[in-house]
Design an enzyme around this catalytic site. Sequence first.
Site, PDB file in Angstrom:
ATOM      1  N   SER A  94      -9.949  23.101  14.512  1.00 11.74           N
ATOM      2  CA  SER A  94      -8.789  23.761  13.915  1.00 11.74           C
ATOM      3  C   SER A  94      -9.231  24.723  12.821  1.00 11.74           C
ATOM      4  CB  SER A  94      -7.791  22.737  13.378  1.00 11.74           C
ATOM      5  OG  SER A  94      -8.410  21.866  12.451  1.00 11.74           O
ATOM      6  N   GLU A  95     -10.307  24.383  12.066  1.00 15.06           N
ATOM      7  CA  GLU A  95     -10.864  25.317  11.084  1.00 15.06           C
ATOM      8  C   GLU A  95     -12.371  25.161  10.960  1.00 15.06           C
ATOM      9  OE1 GLU A  95      -6.587  25.115   9.846  1.00 15.06           O
ATOM     10  OE2 GLU A  95      -8.082  23.504   9.854  1.00 15.06           O
ATOM     11  N   THR A  96     -13.019  26.285  10.678  1.00  9.54           N
ATOM     12  CA  THR A  96     -14.434  26.350  10.331  1.00  9.54           C
ATOM     13  C   THR A  96     -14.536  27.141   9.039  1.00  9.54           C
ATOM     14  OG1 THR A  96     -15.136  26.296  12.649  1.00  9.54           O
ATOM     15  CG2 THR A  96     -16.696  27.214  11.059  1.00  9.54           C
TER      16      THR A  96
ATOM     17  N   HIS B 263      -7.273  20.585   4.702  1.00 13.53           N
ATOM     18  CA  HIS B 263      -8.437  19.738   4.995  1.00 13.53           C
ATOM     19  C   HIS B 263      -9.739  20.528   4.942  1.00 13.53           C
ATOM     20  CE1 HIS B 263      -8.971  20.826   9.317  1.00 13.53           C
ATOM     21  NE2 HIS B 263     -10.073  20.117   9.264  1.00 13.53           N
TER      22      HIS B 263
END
Length: 291
Positions: free
Chosen positions: A59-61, A90
């Site tokens: 979902s995120e990097t 997060h």
Amino acid sequence: MTDASLVPGQQHTRGALPFNQVDVFSTDRLYGNPVAVVHDSASLTDHQMAAFARWTNLSETTFLLPPTDPAADYRVRIFTPTEELPFAGHPTLGSAHAWLEAGGSPQNEDSVVQECAAGLVRVRRSEVLAFEAPPLRRHEPADADSIARIAAALRLPPAEIQSAYWVVNGPKWVAALLKDADTVLGVEPDFAAMDGLEIGIVGRYPAGSDCDVEVRGFVGGSQGFEDPVTGSLNAGIAQWLIPGGQLPSSYVASQGTVLGCRGRVHVRFDEGRTWVGGATNTVVRGSVELD
């Protein structure tokens, strides 16, 4: 101040950058929400960052860089597989965890200051890391047309939605309060019907339960998905519902239950500030080659 993105003592060849994958919002490894964190990212182009985020398909990097604001300890850029975000929850906790674990030395002993596109975000160091929720960029009740769209996407009658509110702080969340946690857990969303909406839902557990509320977060579209555990959404929900007395000033949210996760988000409203925290654990350590 230590270089915010270098991992002390780790040898890596030219082109290879230190890398961690951190599990956020669960004391049990592999049951929270993972974020990929690339250190020492100043040499990377926008294209390389976007390409790696697309490749990880998380979902995120995030990419750690030296700060440009003297008040910050490090700077972070946050990418989904499709876009860059000004802020996300997060990834903030996971990035702070990775930076500290790598030997980062904050200017203040009790907190870390992260610089991101949304501005400076303070991360408090206590039993768990907790970020100070940034101001909402959009905060207003959802209109009747939006509620109808939300209800259709959740496959619920509009009357099942007790209230709905825009809680945009990076991701463009619109949050809906449902009758109770069981109703939240029973939702089977129609991602295509969301038509680009990012919908969060929340419902109370009975008094005496292990957690106070159940939260779920859905990102719509043809490749729509449910996010396991979502700091930005929980921050927005708290900033919406605590001031109105619908949630207490301190509570624990459960998220990810339907996905087999055990997310626990600790929320506290303290002296006008909303803090959102949870456990952070490094699961993967290594390096990545992006050249």
